[in-house]
Scaffold this motif. Structure first.
Motif, PDB file in Angstrom:
ATOM      1  N   THR A 151       0.831  -1.198   0.000  1.00 15.95           N
ATOM      2  CA  THR A 151       0.000   0.000   0.000  1.00 15.95           C
ATOM      3  C   THR A 151       0.867   1.251   0.000  1.00 15.95           C
ATOM      4  O   THR A 151       0.628   2.198  -0.760  1.00 15.95           O
TER       5      THR A 151
ATOM      6  N   PHE B 253      -4.106   2.094  -4.048  1.00 12.77           N
ATOM      7  CA  PHE B 253      -3.825   0.660  -4.063  1.00 12.77           C
ATOM      8  C   PHE B 253      -4.922  -0.102  -3.343  1.00 12.77           C
ATOM      9  O   PHE B 253      -5.349  -1.179  -3.781  1.00 12.77           O
ATOM     10  N   VAL B 254      -5.391   0.438  -2.213  1.00  5.90           N
ATOM     11  CA  VAL B 254      -6.434  -0.222  -1.436  1.00  5.90           C
ATOM     12  C   VAL B 254      -7.691  -0.412  -2.273  1.00  5.90           C
ATOM     13  O   VAL B 254      -8.337  -1.466  -2.233  1.00  5.90           O
TER      14      VAL B 254
ATOM     15  N   TYR C 240      -7.151  -3.132  -4.770  1.00  6.09           N
ATOM     16  CA  TYR C 240      -7.079  -4.401  -4.055  1.00  6.09           C
ATOM     17  C   TYR C 240      -8.473  -4.912  -3.694  1.00  6.09           C
ATOM     18  O   TYR C 240      -8.795  -6.091  -3.907  1.00  6.09           O
TER      19      TYR C 240
ATOM     20  N   PHE D 178      -4.307   6.080   4.192  1.00  4.46           N
ATOM     21  CA  PHE D 178      -4.743   4.702   3.950  1.00  4.46           C
ATOM     22  C   PHE D 178      -6.146   4.624   3.344  1.00  4.46           C
ATOM     23  O   PHE D 178      -6.424   3.727   2.552  1.00  4.46           O
TER      24      PHE D 178
ATOM     25  N   ALA E 125      -1.814  -5.145  -6.890  1.00  5.68           N
ATOM     26  CA  ALA E 125      -3.096  -5.229  -6.192  1.00  5.68           C
ATOM     27  C   ALA E 125      -3.729  -6.609  -6.396  1.00  5.68           C
ATOM     28  O   ALA E 125      -4.218  -7.234  -5.447  1.00  5.68           O
TER      29      ALA E 125
ATOM     30  N   GLY F  31      -3.618  -1.999   8.180  1.00  6.68           N
ATOM     31  CA  GLY F  31      -3.369  -0.646   7.723  1.00  6.68           C
ATOM     32  C   GLY F  31      -3.712   0.389   8.770  1.00  6.68           C
ATOM     33  O   GLY F  31      -2.994   1.387   8.934  1.00  6.68           O
TER      34      GLY F  31
END
Length: 447
Positions: free
Chosen positions: A34, A42-43, A46, A196, A215, A262
């Motif tokens: 991340t 990225f989260v 993902y 995050f 991801a 995270g």
């Protein structure tokens, strides 16, 4: 041949599958992937990958494993397609490859529990990581971690893996929630949450090509896909179990733990003023910057022990599933006791892991190759087989114990046939390009 074992309870299977998924992929890989791939951008990629690719792919592995009641290699023969055994071989090799360096990181975690208790890394976290992450001491720590894994798998499905994961998985969830509550009191909490949880659309668009392979690879890694684990574990399951509900339980719990990781890591990093986009490259998100955080907050030793203790439990729960894949194949095909097989395979894993223990550059290369080549290729071939070669049989198996989910099953079958195949094929192409064709690709970049 030895009689094949089964799970004692359905809960045992679910917890073992969750334990496999909830490992270093969540607590080591997820934070630093991340950090170095666009933060919240990225989260988002993902989470989409987990829902649209990971969950359907997991159900494909479940259906194949339970249908055949065999290990990942022999499952293809049992379905009447012996020529496809190479897909099972690739999956087993992928799991073996990953476990070889996974054990090394597990050894690091053990050293950090000791370092938290003594405060050894507080003065210079970077130097401490450099001292424990490579060299003869790292080799010894790798062997100790692997020894625990071998001992658990040698005890068998019910007495070893099921009993261990029934303790491990609830402990991980409870302790992660406790850590997240504590971290919320730190001064860097709000900034960490923003990094995050607040995606930058421009970042997502501009860097999609480089973010997506990691991801999707993260989704595969954290859900234990492409490594033959879910085929192996589901081969011990009864036909009355609802695989759809079981799979959803694994995905939801795994995602919750990843998000909790995270929510724990990034507030700690921002509290000490770390540049989360650069300082946390490689293993630094967990081992360097996080260790610095524990060294500068109240009760740092206590929370360091708890945090790295959780990571160790998670690492063990995943490592035993990776070892079980190879042991299951050997146990199904050779008249040799499980303990002897576990020890022999453990020795081979130790030898393959020595380069990663001696030099983190090797570990980086092993990890990148797994993410960008092995995992997507393994999942792609498996999905093609389940979706297009044995599609109706797989659907029938998925609906055994889940008769009220027939519409879902039909959607699932066409999802893996089209959506998942296209997505994984694109991910594999991007990953190969990123690793081999980009001019500045760094094969041996140290952590």
């Amino acid at each position: 041949m030895p009689q094949r074992e089964t799970w004692a309870t359905r809960v045992g299977f679910i917890l073992a599958a969750i334990g496999s998924a909830v490992g270093l992929g969540n607590l080591w890989q997820f934070p630093f992937k991340t950090a170095t791939n666009g933060g919240a951008a990225f989260v988002v990629f993902y989470l989409v990958a987990v829902l649209l690719i990971g969950f359907p792919a997991m159900l494909a592995e479940f259906s194949l494993g339970r249908r055949t009641k065999r290990n990942a290699v022999d499952a293809f023969s049992r379905m009447g397609h012996r020529s496809w055994r190479i897909v099972g071989v690739l999956a087993v090799l992928t799991g073996f490859w990953i476990l070889s360096y996974y054990n090394v990181v597990g050894g690091w975690v053990m050293r950090y529990i000791l370092g938290s208790a003594t405060g050894a890394y507080f003065d210079d976290p970077a130097a401490y990581f450099g001292a424990v992450s490579s060299g003869p001491e790292a080799v010894v720590a790798q062997a100790l971690f692997l020894g625990i894994v071998v001992a658990i798998v040698a005890l068998g499905i019910e007495d070893g893996i099921e009993r261990a994961t029934k303790v491990m998985v609830p402990s991980i969830v409870v302790l992660m929630i406790a850590l997240a509550v504590w971290v919320a009191t730190l001064p860097g909490a709000a900034e960490g949450y923003a990094f995050f949880l607040s995606p930058n659309v421009d970042t997502m668009i501009a860097n999609a090509g480089s973010i997506i392979p990691f991801a999707v690879g993260q989704a595969f890694f954290t859900l234990s896909l492409g490594m033959a684990i879910m085929i192996t574990y589901s081969s011990y399951v009864g036909r009355d179990d609802n695989l759809i509900v079981d799979g959803a339980s694994v995905v939801v719990t795994n995602t919750i733990v990843g998000v909790l990781a995270g929510l724990v890591v990034f507030p700690i990093l921002l509290t000490i003023g770390a540049d989360v986009t650069t300082d946390t490259g490689g293993a630094g998100a967990l081992f360097v910057a996080t260790a610095a955080g524990f060294g500068s907050v109240p009760f740092g030793r206590l929370f360091g022990i708890v945090f790295f203790g959780v990571v160790l439990i998670a690492a063990l729960s995943s490592a035993i599933s990776l070892l079980e894949v190879t042991v299951s194949y050997a146990n199904d095909n050779f008249d040799v006791s499980r303990p002897v097989l576990s020890i022999g395979i453990g020795i081979a894993l130790f030898l393959l892991g020595v380069p990663s223990a001696m030099d983190t550059a090797w570990l980086t290369w092993f990890d990148n190759f797994a993410y960008q080549v092995f995992l997507p290729l393994s999942v792609l071939l498996l999905i093609v087989f389940v979706g297009w070669v044995v599609g109706q049989e797989a659907l029938e198996e998925l609906l055994s114990g889940a008769e009220g989910y027939r519409t879902f099953g039909t959607v699932w079958l066409w999802t893996i046939r089209i959506v998942v195949v296209i997505a994984v094929l694109a991910t594999l192409a991007l990953g190969v390009n990123e690793m081999f064709l980009v001019e500045d690709a760094a094969f041996f970049e140290p952590l």
